[in-house]
Design an enzyme around this catalytic site. Structure first.
Site, PDB file in Angstrom:
ATOM      1  N   GLY A 289     -55.754   7.753  18.166  1.00 39.03           N
ATOM      2  CA  GLY A 289     -55.307   8.861  17.325  1.00 39.03           C
ATOM      3  C   GLY A 289     -56.284  10.018  17.424  1.00 39.03           C
ATOM      4  O   GLY A 289     -55.910  11.171  17.499  1.00 39.03           O
ATOM      5  N   ALA A 290     -57.575   9.672  17.411  1.00 38.07           N
ATOM      6  CA  ALA A 290     -58.620  10.696  17.472  1.00 38.07           C
ATOM      7  C   ALA A 290     -59.948  10.013  17.786  1.00 38.07           C
ATOM      8  O   ALA A 290     -60.053   8.791  17.709  1.00 38.07           O
ATOM      9  CB  ALA A 290     -58.720  11.432  16.132  1.00 38.07           C
ATOM     10  N   HIS A 325     -61.021  11.374   8.189  1.00 40.91           N
ATOM     11  CA  HIS A 325     -61.555  10.117   8.750  1.00 40.91           C
ATOM     12  C   HIS A 325     -62.594  10.424   9.828  1.00 40.91           C
ATOM     13  O   HIS A 325     -63.699   9.865   9.839  1.00 40.91           O
ATOM     14  CB  HIS A 325     -60.397   9.293   9.315  1.00 40.91           C
ATOM     15  CG  HIS A 325     -60.809   8.028  10.005  1.00 40.91           C
ATOM     16  ND1 HIS A 325     -60.593   6.779   9.467  1.00 40.91           N
ATOM     17  CD2 HIS A 325     -61.423   7.792  11.212  1.00 40.91           C
ATOM     18  CE1 HIS A 325     -61.063   5.849  10.292  1.00 40.91           C
ATOM     19  NE2 HIS A 325     -61.552   6.445  11.361  1.00 40.91           N
ATOM     20  N   GLU A 326     -62.250  11.320  10.748  1.00 39.57           N
ATOM     21  CA  GLU A 326     -63.181  11.612  11.856  1.00 39.57           C
ATOM     22  C   GLU A 326     -64.426  12.346  11.357  1.00 39.57           C
ATOM     23  O   GLU A 326     -65.524  12.132  11.858  1.00 39.57           O
ATOM     24  CB  GLU A 326     -62.488  12.435  12.949  1.00 39.57           C
ATOM     25  CG  GLU A 326     -61.250  11.785  13.544  1.00 39.57           C
ATOM     26  CD  GLU A 326     -61.451  10.351  14.029  1.00 39.57           C
ATOM     27  OE1 GLU A 326     -62.549  10.016  14.502  1.00 39.57           O
ATOM     28  OE2 GLU A 326     -60.497   9.554  13.927  1.00 39.57           O
TER      29      GLU A 326
END
Length: 882
Positions: A289-290, A325-326
């Site tokens: 996703g990332a 989140h990141e």
């Protein structure tokens, strides 16, 4: 220490890399040249140095060192590769003396591959006229970026590719004059290159970090920018969202979230964001996703870009969460890194929990903890209730095994137990302990026990004693309740979907926060956590009680059947998370044979008037699982369709098709969910409206379908419209310019109703029409459709060499495709067939996924055989089946 890990020899230790990338060949064979000078401490005299390389060609290696006053330099006389372990050894004619500073200079060649791992290329079609220097072929343009976690920095340059071998970095790259290069740090200088039409971009010195966090990218990029509101070393930090030319305006949502989240985390962790800038980059082909590369975070386009005019609102939630989140990782993971991959969960579980905490801070009206309970916890429960689960902290001997533990245990069970602990200690106390932990280990590596120590100190409680069973042991408990007047007795035991827990599988005694709501006001009664196998709680008002208040504890509850019926009459006393937990628990008990499906269906009847999207989401996903399991029995299947239709009809009619100006996010999502469910179950007016809108849309009225209803309308159209509708959605996939358009079209095309169309869909998808990053959406959507599920398995069997070749360049992609395509089957024959097919193959890289499939299918089959007749009886008795 090293006996449980297969790691590099400890004779030398890196402290800095000076890496240069040049002579990039923007077309076949996509090669580049590089040099890297690695500053080393030679800790013991040795004749050889071993580091990591994978798919690189090393031209030469030379070591210069200063021992005393004499400087000497030696070329490696032999360069040998250990391909299996992705290592390269340089042997020297004389022993290298012990030295505090030596420099290993390596010249090498690599490839900008197409596997979404290492230094790789992504293809795309630009919406506007691109710059001249862009790499292109007849069909596509290309951008270039890196993905190094977990062990792919070694695909890009020779390095000591282990998380605790941190070093600082200097980096430069030669690119065409009119393109943009990015890396972890800001630009230091740009020089003209000797190569015509090219420049060399060099970046500021990067602080010590693990190799998996290094990153660079270049292409035809543009950006939008904002600044933090807090000051860092006296000035606001620039925060930018980069895209390929023509897409930057779709980065606004991510940008407005990112600068606020950086400030929020700087405050709650009590440590300022550590780098001078934050860049977020949309990458056109992306396996995950990332990725949280320090200072240059990369995302798949649907996790970063959002178009206010045409995007489905559910992506608003996704973008804000993935950004948070990141960014959490910039501290937790990047500034302080796990010592080894067995503690990956510490990075991912924490970033997941604190990511939702930040989203809740920005959007309190989204009820993200309710979302977490229905999406995060239920998925964690699902995987962790299999015999093939693994502990949160899982032994990883070799870094090459680690990709398969980036799973729901590391992320979702990890975050669930962190949420449980934070709820118990209090979020403020918990975050104080986290801040202390980060300060103590800044720029270093740490272990789970270091975090528990910091939290124990901050809270004055023995956190290690609470948490060890949760982290080190497999599985989770079910708390079974027995009632007597004025009291309840509770018993904890391990929960398995398959039921039939053996004594040797049930040896853990978990620390369980009981969280009791009781009495007419449903007040929270403070009760001691359960720390023994069985206990009794007295003085309880049994007119109403609910364990695990707000579902903060990571455990299932098995209530007496009559209690479920009682609770369905007092749903107004329950929070959204409580309701979600009750539905999820009841459905799980039925699957495991600890409860029955009729009890769940009776309980669900009480939700017909529900008005909350997240509760509906849990009710309908549990019901979907039940329908999927019994789909092979025509009478039961038809009865369950009628049951679902009756359950959602009033709510669907009430919520309607039109979005009002004051509709909140959750109402919009509920409308999309109910319309999709009612339409797919055959609600006549819903089907008619969907087909009308679909026809108008195809006729050129692009406003005919609300962006958040595209998914529902496409699915209903494909299910009811045969080959014609399928082809129309396929054409939508090919022509859409909406950032989420391709993903929505793919998941809708899986609703075809014939084997022929399912085969056509798979052949088309693998014929080069669907990006490798998205093929799991194809497999997953077809496997969720009981009408055509078998076609997916036939396709896998007939085309496995092709699948392995196409997807196996990046095992994450192959494992995910197989897992989501095969885990919905419901017969023992199918489980045996799958097992037999893979028996003689080399399943390295996806063996864990296959074990999960095997266990899941077995559980489904057992559930179907055990409950099919009682479900039939109930449906007949209640008039749903004929």
């Amino acid at each position: 220490m090293s006996s449980d890990r297969d790691i590099l020899p400890s004779d030398v230790k890196p402290s800095n890399y000076a890496l240069s990338i040049f002579d990039l060949n923007a077309g076949e064979p996509w090669t580049y040249q590089g040099t890297v000078a690695i500053d080393l401490e030679v800790k013991t005299s040795t004749k050889s140095i071993t580091l990591n390389t994978f798919k690189l060609k090393v031209h030469s290696a030379e070591l210069s060192s200063e021992a005393g006053k004499t400087a000497s330099s030696m070329k490696a006389s032999n360069i040998s590769y250990d391909e299996k372990n992705q290592r390269c050894t340089f042997t020297f004619d004389q022993a290298l003396p012990k030295s505090p500073k030596a420099v290993l200079s390596i010249s090498f060649e690599g490839t900008m591959n197409g596997d979404m791992a290492g230094f790789y290329r992504s293809k795309y079609k630009p919406p506007v006229e691109p710059s001249k220097g862009v790499a292109k072929d007849a069909e596509n343009h290309y951008m270039f970026s890196t993905q190094f976690e977990s062990s792919d920095a070694r695909r890009a340059f020779p390095c000591f590719d282990e998380p605790n071998l941190k070093a600082s970095f200097d980096f430069d790259i030669e690119i065409p004059d009119d393109l943009v290069a990015l890396s972890n740090m800001g630009e230091k200088e740009v020089k003209k290159s000797k190569k015509e039409g090219h420049k060399i971009v060099s970046f500021e010195h990067a602080p010590p970090m693990s190799t998996y966090l290094l990153a660079w990218a270049f292409g035809d990029f543009e950006y939008i920018e904002d600044f933090t509101r807090r000051k860092y070393n006296g000035k606001a930090l620039p925060v930018r969202v980069y895209t390929t030319r023509g897409l930057k305006e779709q980065g606004k949502l991510a940008l407005e979230s990112a600068h606020q989240v950086v400030d929020y985390f700087s405050e709650v962790f009590r440590i300022d964001y550590p780098l001078p800038k934050v860049d977020l980059l949309a990458v056109h082909e992306f396996s995950h996703g990332a990725m949280e590369n320090w200072g240059l975070i990369t995302y798949r386009t649907t996790a970063l870009l959002f178009d206010e005019a045409v995007s489905d609102q559910k992506y608003r939630n996704r973008v804000v969460y993935v950004v948070a989140h990141e960014l959490a990782h910039q501290w937790f993971g990047n500034l302080v890194t796990m010592d080894w991959w067995n503690e990956l969960w510490l990075n991912e579980g924490f970033a997941t929990w604190v990511g939702w905490l930040a989203v809740d801070h920005l959007h309190p009206d989204w009820d993200v903890w309710g979302q977490f309970v229905t999406e995060g916890m239920q998925m964690a429960f699902q995987l962790d209730s299999l015999r093939t689960s693994h502990p949160i902290e899982v032994p990883v001997r070799n870094a090459l095994e680690v990709d398969q533990i980036f799973d729901h245990i590391s992320y979702l069970k990890g975050s669930s137990v962190i949420r449980m602990l934070a709820a118990h200690l209090g979020v403020k106390v918990f975050l104080k302990g986290v801040g202390d932990y980060l300060q103590a280990h800044t720029y270093g590596n740490a272990r789970t026990s270091d975090l528990w120590d910091a939290l124990s100190k901050a809270s004055g409680q023995d956190v290690t004693a609470f948490m060890d069973p949760w982290i080190r042991n497999i599985g989770f408990p079910v708390v079974t309740v027995a009632e007597e007047p004025g009291q309840i007795s509770v018993k904890q035991s391990r929960f398995l979907t398959a039921g039939e827990v053996k004594p040797e599988e049930d040896e853990t005694t978990w620390w369980i926060p009981i969280g009791l709501k009781t009495g007419p006001q449903a007040t929270d009664a403070k009760r001691e956590p359960l720390t023994v196998k069985e206990d009794t709680y007295r003085d309880i008002d049994t007119s109403f009680y609910k364990l695990n208040a707000d579902q903060t504890g990571f455990y299932r509850t098995n209530l007496p059947p009559q209690r479920l019926v009682e609770l369905s009459k007092s749903l107004d006393k329950l929070s959204v998370s409580d309701k979600i937990g009750l539905v999820g628990d009841a459905a799980a008990m039925a699957i495991a044979g600890e409860g029955t499906t009729p009890a769940v269906l009776s309980f669900m009847e009480g939700f017909a008037t529900e008005t909350n999207y997240l509760v509906w989401s849990e009710v309908l996903s549990s019901l979907d699982k039940i329908r999927s399991t019994f789909s092979s029995d025509a009478q039961v299947s038809e009865g369950l369709r009628h049951f679902t239709l009756k359950l959602v009809t009033a709510a669907t009619d009430k919520v309607g098709w039109s979005f009002g100006p004051h509709d909140d996010y959750l109402t919009g999502q509920m409308r999309a969910l109910l319309i999709a469910t009612a339409g797919l179950m055959g609600h006549e007016s819903t089907v008619a409206e969907a087909q009308k809108e679909f026809k108008a849309y195809l006729g050129g009225d692009k406003k005919a379908i609300h962006p958040s209803l595209r998914s529902a309308v496409y699915k209903i159209a494909v299910k009811n419209g045969g080959a014609e509708a399928y082809k129309a959605v396929q054409n939508e996939f090919i022509t859409t310019t909406a950032v989420d358009g391709k993903e929505l079209a793919l998941s809708s095309m899986g609703y075809v109703q014939t084997q022929e169309l399912a085969k056509e869909y798979l052949s088309w998808a693998f014929g080069g029409n669907v990006a490798i990053q998205d093929v799991h959406t194809v497999g997953g959507s077809l496997s969720g459709n009981s009408k055509v599920r078998d076609a997916v398995w036939s396709f896998v069997k007939e085309n496995f060499p092709m699948l392995h070749k196409k997807l196996g360049g990046n095992m994450v992609v192959l494992e995910r495709f197989l897992r989501v395509s095969l885990n919905k089957f419901t017969s023992f024959e199918m489980e045996k067939d799958i097992e037999a097919f893979f028996k003689d193959k080399d399943n390295a890289g996806y063996d864990r996924g296959l074990a999960v499939v095997n266990d899941t299918v077995k559980g489904n089959a057992r559930y179907r055989e055990r409950d099919v007749e009682v479900v039939r009886e109930w449906l007949l008795a209640h008039g749903y089946a004929k």
